[in-house]
Design an enzyme around this catalytic site. Structure first.
Site, mmCIF file in Angstrom:
data_model
loop_
_atom_site.group_PDB
_atom_site.id
_atom_site.type_symbol
_atom_site.label_atom_id
_atom_site.label_comp_id
_atom_site.label_asym_id
_atom_site.label_seq_id
_atom_site.Cartn_x
_atom_site.Cartn_y
_atom_site.Cartn_z
ATOM 1 N N CYS A 191 0.520 6.804 -5.335
ATOM 2 C CA CYS A 191 1.370 7.701 -4.547
ATOM 3 C C CYS A 191 2.474 6.969 -3.798
ATOM 4 C CB CYS A 191 0.529 8.512 -3.567
ATOM 5 S SG CYS A 191 -0.566 7.515 -2.548
ATOM 6 N N CYS B 255 2.154 4.896 5.506
ATOM 7 C CA CYS B 255 3.390 5.675 5.642
ATOM 8 C C CYS B 255 3.822 5.848 7.094
ATOM 9 C CB CYS B 255 3.215 7.045 5.000
ATOM 10 S SG CYS B 255 2.838 6.981 3.234
ATOM 11 N N SER C 170 -3.167 4.764 -11.388
ATOM 12 C CA SER C 170 -3.429 6.173 -11.676
ATOM 13 C C SER C 170 -2.166 6.799 -12.254
ATOM 14 C CB SER C 170 -3.827 6.900 -10.392
ATOM 15 O OG SER C 170 -3.766 8.302 -10.565
ATOM 16 N N GLU D 83 -6.490 12.946 -8.812
ATOM 17 C CA GLU D 83 -6.816 11.526 -8.789
ATOM 18 C C GLU D 83 -8.324 11.296 -8.783
ATOM 19 O OE1 GLU D 83 -4.140 8.252 -6.890
ATOM 20 O OE2 GLU D 83 -5.520 8.962 -5.343
ATOM 21 N N GLU E 64 10.863 9.183 -15.721
ATOM 22 C CA GLU E 64 9.454 9.406 -16.067
ATOM 23 C C GLU E 64 8.807 10.449 -15.152
ATOM 24 O OE1 GLU E 64 11.385 6.048 -15.993
ATOM 25 O OE2 GLU E 64 9.744 5.756 -14.574
ATOM 26 N N GLU F 145 12.304 6.961 -6.279
ATOM 27 C CA GLU F 145 11.335 7.725 -7.066
ATOM 28 C C GLU F 145 11.958 9.015 -7.600
ATOM 29 O OE1 GLU F 145 6.654 8.495 -6.434
ATOM 30 O OE2 GLU F 145 7.916 9.624 -5.042
ATOM 31 N N GLU G 123 -9.553 11.881 -12.185
ATOM 32 C CA GLU G 123 -9.178 10.778 -13.066
ATOM 33 C C GLU G 123 -10.106 9.583 -12.858
ATOM 34 O OE1 GLU G 123 -5.396 7.793 -14.090
ATOM 35 O OE2 GLU G 123 -5.188 9.330 -12.527
ATOM 36 N N LYS H 232 11.141 6.386 -1.776
ATOM 37 C CA LYS H 232 11.054 7.720 -2.361
ATOM 38 C C LYS H 232 12.402 8.176 -2.912
ATOM 39 C CE LYS H 232 6.723 8.964 -1.697
ATOM 40 N NZ LYS H 232 5.828 9.339 -2.815
#
Length: 578
Positions: free
Chosen positions: A300, A503, A320, A280, A367, A362, A283, A359
């Protein structure tokens, strides 16, 4: 400041206090159901009533919304108060699906506790219950309106705090219930899966979609090699499920407990938190140096990503492309680790332990898959892991401390602080400053720390100003996005976490009742455990992690290169707004 009497005891408190808050100052805890600090304050359940005496006359008032005043006399435990509370609880139970033995909130239910404390008769107002279909279509949250008590904490969390608007009140009178527009399932709504409704719910009407049995089956299958890896914040919260103090770091006991479940490996997800930061940060540098889309948003948090896809799709290019640490770990396990150990990826069953319900969604995103199979097979919440430990008969508090397995045992302090709001930003700044300044000595970026909803700072990195912002809670994310759209806010890099506090306060974390949440700063105490761990680490910058160096030397070559981009990066999709 005003002075009043509660149960004959004089107390002086700020004039903007309610009676409920004032009572706590003299260690009197008034019960409540609908009230939840910073979430819901509507005085609708009437469980918190107290007796207010004025001019020789008394009346019952809802203490959670009633403001204090000079000379006020309040009584919290009179016969009239107890009778009113008992009757209210009995009325609530009259339409409640009382399957307490199998309920996900058994022994941790606020209604159950009140019923016991007040010795109520659950059948006094028995009547025919309305039967609702259980909504278990989504991969992350189960909604059982048969257990709902209409406290409206969940709708406040969704609409007021998160501003998502996935649920609300439907119908009127006796038939009123909570649901999504047009009675759609959560899976077909704009729900982002953050789970803040789950941790706000006082009963078992909302829960994560459990995958415990799936994991037990995999452990029992001799053909499966079961790998667990744990997110940074789990060490700071799991202990609460075993009556340990909030903010206790239980990393060693956590590792020992997981290993005793019969798994084949226990790894540290902090390693791929470090890997995420390296990818990251590079990037971000590339975007700045090449004039690409800015500000860059962190990616994230899957709840945040889904929020953008639903409600701000014009900002998808700002996200990102880095996968989350969870998905990076799955990709690394099923590629590098599998190849190095001669394991067929089909024989690997990869389980993450995560503070998040989103999650679970996710894991299902196509993808995210590096190959033609899922990077991560199952995502368990902190609560699910605790249930597995209890179900295995392990006495968690008596376990010796264990250590993560090689080769993913060593992480940095930067990876550890991922679990707190501002942690991803600080970790990225540590690495970006090192790269751009040729070895920066700065480690701590305290301006982006803290549990406040929005934080802003400007740093000079590589000879140029870097404008950053951190937001936690999607209501605060909306403020950031609307400010960028209007031109009122300008940034280069933005970290956003869907859950308030990050989190550590995720939708999959241990559920604490109102008696704790209303008076204890969970976000601060849990985050402190992570920052304390960071200070003790040998390595505090992600790119200094020897495991990360090994991964690039042996497999990925360099950040952003072909193999790294294929395995560690992803894409996003525009979703329906309503």
């Amino acid at each position: 400041m005003v002075t009043l009497k509660i149960n004959g005891i004089s107390v002086t408190v700020p004039e903007d206090y309610t009676i409920l808050q004032a009572a706590k100052e003299i260690n009197v805890e008034i019960p409540s159901l609908c009230y939840l600090k910073d979430v819901n304050c509507i005085g609708s359940c009437r469980v918190c009533v107290v007796e207010l005496v004025e001019r020789g006359r008394s009346r019952l008032v809802a203490s959670c919304v009633y403001p204090v005043a000079d000379g006020m006399e309040v009584y919290t435990n009179t016969p009239a108060v107890r009778t009113s509370r008992r009757t209210t609880i009995e009325l609530i139970l009259s339409t409640h699906h009382k399957k307490c033995l199998s309920c996900v909130r058994g022994n941790n239910c606020e209604l159950q506790k009140l019923a016991f404390d007040y010795g109520v008769d659950e059948d006094r107002f028995a009547q025919e219950e309305i039967q609702y279909d259980i909504d278990d279509v989504s991969p992350y949250i189960v909604r059982d309106n048969n257990k709902c008590i209409m406290c409206r904490r969940c709708t406040a969390a969704c609409n007021k705090v998160q501003t998502v608007g996935a649920i609300g009140e439907i119908a009127r009178g006796y038939k009123v219930h909570i649901g999504s527009a047009f009675e759609k399932s959560l899976d077909d709504s704009v729900c982002v899966g953050c789970g803040q409704c789950v941790v706000a719910c006082p009963v078992g009407a909302l829960s994560e979609k459990s995958q415990i049995d799936v994991v037990w089956d995999a452990i029992a299958d001799p053909k499966q090699k079961v790998i667990f890896f744990t997110a940074p914040s789990i060490r700071a919260t799991l202990g609460e499920c075993f009556d340990m103090s909030v903010g206790t770091n239980v990393e060693g006991k956590m590792v020992s407990a997981i290993r005793r479940l019969g798994v084949d490996g226990v790894f540290n997800m902090d390693v791929t938190a470090d890997l995420t930061i390296v990818e990251e940060a590079n990037e971000l540098i590339e975007r700045i140096q090449n004039g690409q889309t800015l500000p860059m948003f962190t990616s994230c948090c899957p709840g945040w990503v889904k929020f953008v896809e639903h409600q701000y799709p014009e900002f998808i290019p700002n996200l990102s492309t880095c996968k989350s640490p969870q998905q990076m770990f799955g990709a690394v396990i099923k590629s590098y680790y599998a190849q190095k150990n001669g394991i067929d990826p089909d024989d690997l069953f990869v389980v993450s332990v995560i503070p998040c319900t989103a999650k679970k969604f996710e894991c299902t995103r196509e993808e995210e898959n590096a190959f033609d199979f899922a990077d991560v097979d199952v995502s368990l919440t902190t609560r699910e892991l605790s249930k597995m430990i209890k179900g295995a008969g392990l006495k968690f508090t008596d376990l010796d401390d264990g250590e993560f397995d090689n080769p993913f045992e060593t992480a940095t302090g930067a990876g550890a602080i991922f679990g707190a709001t501002g942690g991803v930003m600080e970790a990225a700044l540590r690495t970006a400053a090192d790269i751009l300044d040729g070895g920066s000595k700065k480690i701590e970026f305290k301006e982006v720390r803290g549990t406040q909803g929005v934080k802003e700072a400007t740093y000079t990195v590589g000879g140029q100003k870097l404008r950053v912002a951190v937001a936690s809670g999607l209501g605060n994310a909306r403020k950031i996005l609307d400010g960028i759209k209007s031109g009122e806010r300008e940034y280069d890099f933005v970290e956003i976490m869907a859950c308030p506090g990050g989190c550590v306060n995720g939708g999959g974390q241990p559920v604490q009742g109102d008696s704790v949440r209303n008076y204890v700063d969970l976000k601060m105490l849990r985050a402190k455990a992570l920052y304390d761990a960071d200070k003790k680490m040998k390595y505090r910058k992600s790119h200094e992690n020897p495991v990360i160096k090994m991964l690039y030397d042996e497999y990925f070559d360099a950040p952003g290169k072909q193999r790294a981009h294929r395995l560690l990066h992803t894409s996003y999709v525009k979703r329906e707004r309503y």
